[in-house]
Design an enzyme around this catalytic site. Structure first.
Site, PDB file in Angstrom:
ATOM      1  N   HIS A  40      28.226  41.179  50.276  1.00 17.82           N
ATOM      2  CA  HIS A  40      28.378  41.309  48.826  1.00 17.82           C
ATOM      3  C   HIS A  40      29.850  41.029  48.497  1.00 17.82           C
ATOM      4  CE1 HIS A  40      26.341  43.282  45.116  1.00 17.82           C
ATOM      5  NE2 HIS A  40      27.471  42.742  44.690  1.00 17.82           N
TER       6      HIS A  40
ATOM      7  N   GLU B 181      23.948  37.036  45.671  1.00 19.24           N
ATOM      8  CA  GLU B 181      24.407  36.090  44.658  1.00 19.24           C
ATOM      9  C   GLU B 181      25.389  35.042  45.196  1.00 19.24           C
ATOM     10  OE1 GLU B 181      25.825  38.062  41.164  1.00 19.24           O
ATOM     11  OE2 GLU B 181      23.975  39.170  40.862  1.00 19.24           O
TER      12      GLU B 181
ATOM     13  N   ASN C  32      18.306  39.310  41.026  1.00 17.24           N
ATOM     14  CA  ASN C  32      19.207  40.035  40.130  1.00 17.24           C
ATOM     15  C   ASN C  32      19.076  39.409  38.753  1.00 17.24           C
ATOM     16  OD1 ASN C  32      20.034  41.361  42.398  1.00 17.24           O
ATOM     17  ND2 ASN C  32      22.137  40.618  42.368  1.00 17.24           N
TER      18      ASN C  32
ATOM     19  N   GLU D 262      18.813  43.943  41.316  1.00 16.95           N
ATOM     20  CA  GLU D 262      19.802  44.443  40.344  1.00 16.95           C
ATOM     21  C   GLU D 262      19.290  44.185  38.938  1.00 16.95           C
ATOM     22  OE1 GLU D 262      23.860  43.037  40.653  1.00 16.95           O
ATOM     23  OE2 GLU D 262      23.809  43.223  42.845  1.00 16.95           O
TER      24      GLU D 262
ATOM     25  N   ARG E 137      20.087  50.599  47.820  1.00 19.82           N
ATOM     26  CA  ARG E 137      20.623  49.320  48.283  1.00 19.82           C
ATOM     27  C   ARG E 137      22.144  49.392  48.286  1.00 19.82           C
ATOM     28  NH1 ARG E 137      21.815  44.172  44.896  1.00 19.82           N
ATOM     29  NH2 ARG E 137      22.469  42.780  46.557  1.00 19.82           N
TER      30      ARG E 137
ATOM     31  N   TYR F  10      20.068  39.753  34.651  1.00 15.25           N
ATOM     32  CA  TYR F  10      20.840  40.386  33.578  1.00 15.25           C
ATOM     33  C   TYR F  10      20.569  39.778  32.214  1.00 15.25           C
ATOM     34  CZ  TYR F  10      23.292  43.023  37.130  1.00 15.25           C
ATOM     35  OH  TYR F  10      23.567  43.883  38.156  1.00 15.25           O
TER      36      TYR F  10
HETATM   37  C1  FCB Z   1      26.285  41.171  39.726  1.00 15.85           C
HETATM   38  C2  FCB Z   1      26.914  41.673  41.003  1.00 15.85           C
HETATM   39  C3  FCB Z   1      27.151  43.148  41.024  1.00 15.85           C
HETATM   40  C4  FCB Z   1      27.607  43.668  39.675  1.00 15.85           C
HETATM   41  C5  FCB Z   1      26.693  43.178  38.565  1.00 15.85           C
HETATM   42  C6  FCB Z   1      27.053  43.689  37.200  1.00 15.85           C
HETATM   43  O1  FCB Z   1      26.640  39.832  39.547  1.00 15.85           O
HETATM   44  O2  FCB Z   1      26.089  41.366  42.103  1.00 15.85           O
HETATM   45  O3  FCB Z   1      28.075  43.432  42.041  1.00 15.85           O
HETATM   46  O4  FCB Z   1      28.928  43.381  39.457  1.00 15.85           O
HETATM   47  O5  FCB Z   1      26.689  41.786  38.549  1.00 15.85           O
END
Ligand code: FCB
Length: 466
Positions: free
Chosen positions: A132, A177, A303, A370, A89, A305
């Site tokens: 992006h 995002e 995405n 992500e 990607r 985290y």
């Molecule tokens: C996300 C972004 C990516 C990267 C990660 C850690 O928010 O999409 O570009 O910076 O965080």
């Protein structure tokens, strides 16, 4: 040459197997890795301008030279081959394809043409994100995402990219995002373009969503059979106590549902419209907008985290806030371990999030576009990068993804963030997310231990016995 550990043999103890055809990938973004910001007709994006502002990016790091991927893309594709990636990607840089947001620049498109062909020659499926975060600076000067016209400029840009690459790209993502583009870009200003205005941020939300819908229509026109959707950064949100539930509802509305509902249900949630009434959300919506935004998608990019544990605001903040309508909100620690960015490590949060999406937005194929972690990696005297923290992070999150699959979530793929160490936006180059270490002085690449482990996961289509 493959980096798959020799211990990986065909049927050795695989504890968790993924479905046949599961897509294994890694992700990057143009501004974070390409460098070569002034060649072949590219002009400034909002991030080029932002990086020049004193103090905007940690350590005074700038976008140049990135990881020099623009020049080294073939060697980077070879690295992907060594990991056995099935998909990659990347994002297309708008200011290469349409410098200053204007006419098409064939030289800019040529780069992505070469990249896509190199990927296909290596048997790797190209997945392209169309935006992006690198808006042409000239468009920002005309109002950026606060201007409705930017959504139409985006549609024209999408047209030119999909017309050229649509016969070869395997998956299209319109935006990455949009929460960050709108709220970090225009409300707190901690991201480019560095504006601090809640009203501007709310107008950016609507115009980004409109851009997504118009982009979907253009993708459908040029690449009718190719899966297309959007990537959102979604968070499980919990309240610390019953007294904090309204703040948690607002955070969930502003972070998750303000994007999910328009895209997947064709309407803003009523409570979000009410929360954002002082900032004029409803007034931005013109006839037909919600139908355009609700153009059916084939899949959702997630995405993930970390989770958010919300406590109600104590005082109004002095600083510009990303949390429009819930300024001063506090995010409390849950006591979990943290990455180098201070982000709590919660694999269980990923399972929860995927289950919620299954329940609230059913029959929607999901891809994790992500997931990854920053740790302070260094190349040791023996030339190795022993990033055991990242390996454990990925292992935990893949187990969590597998738990969701077992409960019926239609999860089709996983893209690790990131293939390469890169410019972590306002955090600069020091925060390393790569499977592959990059020495930004010499541009030397070193495959980290986590990457060898991930190559083994891909080769087995599963996780080793714990
Ligand atoms: C996300 C972004 C990516 C990267 C990660 C850690 O928010 O999409 O570009 O910076 O965080």
């Amino acid at each position: 040459m493959s980096v798959v550990p020799s211990s990986v043999s065909s049927q050795e103890s695989v504890s968790l197997r993924f479905p046949t055809g599961f897509v294994w990938g890694a992700a990057t973004a143009s501004f974070q890795i390409e460098g070569a910001t002034t060649v072949d007709g590219r002009t400034d994006s909002i991030w080029d301008e932002f990086c020049r502002r004193p103090g905007a990016v940690a350590n005074g790091d700038t976008g140049e030279p990135g990881a020099d991927h623009y020049r080294r893309y073939q060697a980077d594709v070879d690295l992907m081959t060594s990991l056995g990636l099935g998909a990659y990607r990347f994002s297309v840089a708008w200011p290469r394809v349409r410098p200053d947001g204007g006419a098409v620049n064939p030289a800019g498109l040529d780069f992505y043409d070469r990249l896509v062909d190199a990927l296909l020659a290596a048997g790797i499926s190209p997945w392209a994100t169309l935006y992006h975060w690198d808006l042409p600076q000239a468009l920002e000067e005309a109002g950026g995402w606060t201007s409705r016209d930017t959504a139409y400029r985006f549609a024209d840009y999408v047209d030119s990219v999909v017309e050229r690459l649509g016969d070869r790209v395997a998956g299209w993502l319109t935006l990455n995002e949009p929460w960050c583009s709108a709220f970090a870009g225009y409300a707190s200003g901690r991201h480019a373009p560095g504006v601090a205005s809640p009203t501007a941020a709310v107008s950016a939300v609507h115009h980004l969503l409109l851009a997504h819908g118009l982009g979907m229509e253009r993708i459908r026109a040029h690449a009718p059979g190719t899966p297309a959707g959007i990537t959102l950064n979604l968070f499980p949100v919990a309240a610390v106590s019953p007294a904090d539930e309204d703040a948690a509802r607002r955070v969930d509305g502003l972070q998750n549902r303000i994007f999910l509902d328009p895209v997947l249900r064709g309407a803003y949630p009523d409570d979000v419209l009410m929360d954002l009434a002082p900032y004029g959300l409803a007034g931005l919506v013109r006839d037909g907008d919600m139908a355009t935004i609700g153009t059916p998608v084939d899949m959702l990019g997630v995405n993930y985290y970390r989770p958010l544990l919300v406590a109600a605001p104590l005082v109004s903040p002095d600083e510009p806030s990303e949390w429009v309508g819930v300024e001063g909100v506090r995010f409390l620690p849950s006591g979990l371990p943290r990455t180098e960015l201070g982000w709590e490590v919660s694999p269980a949060g990923l399972t929860d999030l995927l289950l919620r999406l299954r329940d609230e937005y059913p029959r929607l194929p999901l891809y994790i576009t992500e997931n990854g972690a920053a740790y302070p990696d260094a190349v040791g005297p023996d030339g190795q990068v022993r990033d055991t923290d990242r390996l454990a992070y990925l292992d935990g999150h893949l187990r969590a993804a597998h738990a969701a699959l077992r409960q019926g979530v239609d999860l089709r793929g996983y893209f690790c963030w990131s293939l390469l160490d890169n410019l972590e936006w306002a955090e600069g180059y020091a925060k390393r997310f790569g499977l592959v270490h990059v020495d930004f002085e010499t541009q030397a690449r070193t495959v980290k231990e986590s990457a060898r482990w991930y190559a083994g996961v891909i080769a087995r289509n599963g996780l080793p016995a714990a």
